[in-house]
Design an enzyme around this catalytic site. Structure first.
Site, PDB file in Angstrom:
ATOM      1  CD  GLU A   1      -0.890   4.195   4.468  1.00  0.00           C
ATOM      2  OE1 GLU A   1      -1.885   4.793   4.899  1.00  0.00           O
ATOM      3  OE2 GLU A   1      -0.437   4.354   3.334  1.00  0.00           O
TER       4      GLU A   1
ATOM      5  CG  ASP B   1       0.879   7.591   3.194  1.00  0.00           C
ATOM      6  OD1 ASP B   1      -0.209   8.068   2.821  1.00  0.00           O
ATOM      7  OD2 ASP B   1       1.433   7.911   4.263  1.00  0.00           O
TER       8      ASP B   1
ATOM      9  CE  LYS C   1      -3.856   2.308   2.239  1.00  0.00           C
ATOM     10  NZ  LYS C   1      -3.274   3.631   2.004  1.00  0.00           N
TER      11      LYS C   1
END
Length: 347
Positions: free
Chosen positions: A206, A66, A64
């Site tokens: 993250e 960010d 993921k």
């Protein structure tokens, strides 16, 4: 420019980079498809937040990122870079624009995330904001890179009805794995979801994204993509701040709100995560929005200054208290209005 370091590999030997699974043979019928008009804009597919990764052979995983969700449109006569909300930010990302011009394709729409990496190769939302001049800034970022994770249109063919496997196969031809330019491939990782999540958290990332292999590209938050976070991070509306004589820019604590239906609800405050620069930028923004009474009920607050609920902040936090307040919250930065970030909604 000096390229940021590559993210640390996960679940593999340190000297072996993450690689996507072996490519499948190209479908020979693909070039015979009729040409289809290129969409002017595509509403993004959004990931549904879950506590644990989904299981099964139909799910694949990615890191993921960010940053800011973007789509890169390679058109016959120009490049367009659009935010999640459809705003044209082409001039804000000149390095990504130039890299898109070099892609070996006539027309395409790439879905992905603009990010800035720290010295450890992790995405840092605060660094991305600084590179763009802060919220409301007009600077162009030469540090941001584009992590491409989907391909929605390719040389006259609309791919949204194709399975993810097919879209990824074509994307990997366009943006090969391991390249370190300003457009990079967000690589799929073959692993157990729980093990990958634990490794991502251990590396200070993250979280992870899980995607259904067989799913077409559907706009909205429909469950074909799932996000699992190491640390919770969401967007909240700033409704004021508590003064402090010792804190940076006089901000002791921001007062925050979430949405509940059509109303805002007070969810507590955040007093950490500020540095000298972003604290003064934030204070400058809030001073333009001061109002006499709070927009919503915050309970009794001493030395509080209230502002119109127009600024949206990205906040990291560990959990919720029983009375609906954020626990161990930390300020990450202000969201741009053009980024169209969704304010957290209380069920």
């Amino acid at each position: 420019m000096t390229k940021p370091p590559k993210p640390k590999p996960l679940l593999q030997d340190a000297d072996k980079p993450v690689r996507s699974r072996p490519r499948k043979p190209r479908n020979p019928a693909q070039p015979n498809l009729l040409l289809e008009p290129m969409p002017d804009r595509v509403e993004p597919c959004l990931a549904l937040l879950k506590a644990r990764p989904p299981k099964g052979d139909d799910w694949v995983y990615e890191i993921k990122w960010d940053g800011y969700r973007l789509s890169v449109h390679v058109e016959p006569t120009r490049i367009r870079i659009l935010t999640r909300g459809g705003h044209d930010w082409t001039d804000r990302f000149p390095a990504i624009q130039q890299a898109a011009l070099w892609l070996p394709v006539g027309t395409a729409i790439l879905d992905g995330e603009a990010v800035v990496l720290d010295e450890q190769g992790r995405t840092d939302f605060g660094l991305l904001q600084q590179s763009l001049g802060g919220r409301g800034g007009k600077k162009s970022s030469s540090d941001a890179i584009f992590m491409a994770f989907d391909l929605l249109y390719f040389d006259g063919h609309d791919l949204r009805d194709s399975e993810l496997d097919m879209r990824r196969h074509l994307l990997e031809d366009l943006v090969p794995a391991g390249e370190q330019g300003d457009i990079r491939l967000s690589e799929e990782i073959e692993a157990d979801g729980d093990q990958l999540l634990a490794s991502a958290c251990e590396h200070g990332l993250e979280g992870i994204i899980a995607k259904r292999r067989s799913a077409p590209y559907r706009s909205g938050r429909l469950g074909d993509w799932v996000k699992v976070k190491c640390i919770l991070s969401d967007s909240f509306v700033i409704i004021g701040y508590e003064r402090s004589t010792v804190a940076r820019a006089g901000i002791g604590r921001l007062l925050l709100a979430a949405r509940k239906g059509k109303k805002l609800v007070y969810v507590g405050g955040v007093g950490t995560g500020f540095n000298e620069r972003n604290a003064y930028e934030l204070r400058e923004q809030m001073d333009k929005l001061i109002i006499g009474k709070p927009a919503i009920d915050t309970g009794r607050k001493r030395n509080a200054v209230f502002v119109r609920p127009e600024l949206v902040a990205e906040i990291e936090y560990r959990a919720w208290t029983q009375d609906g307040k954020l626990r161990h919250a930390s300020y990450k930065g202000l969201r741009e209005r053009q980024d169209d970030a969704a304010v957290y909604e209380i069920a």
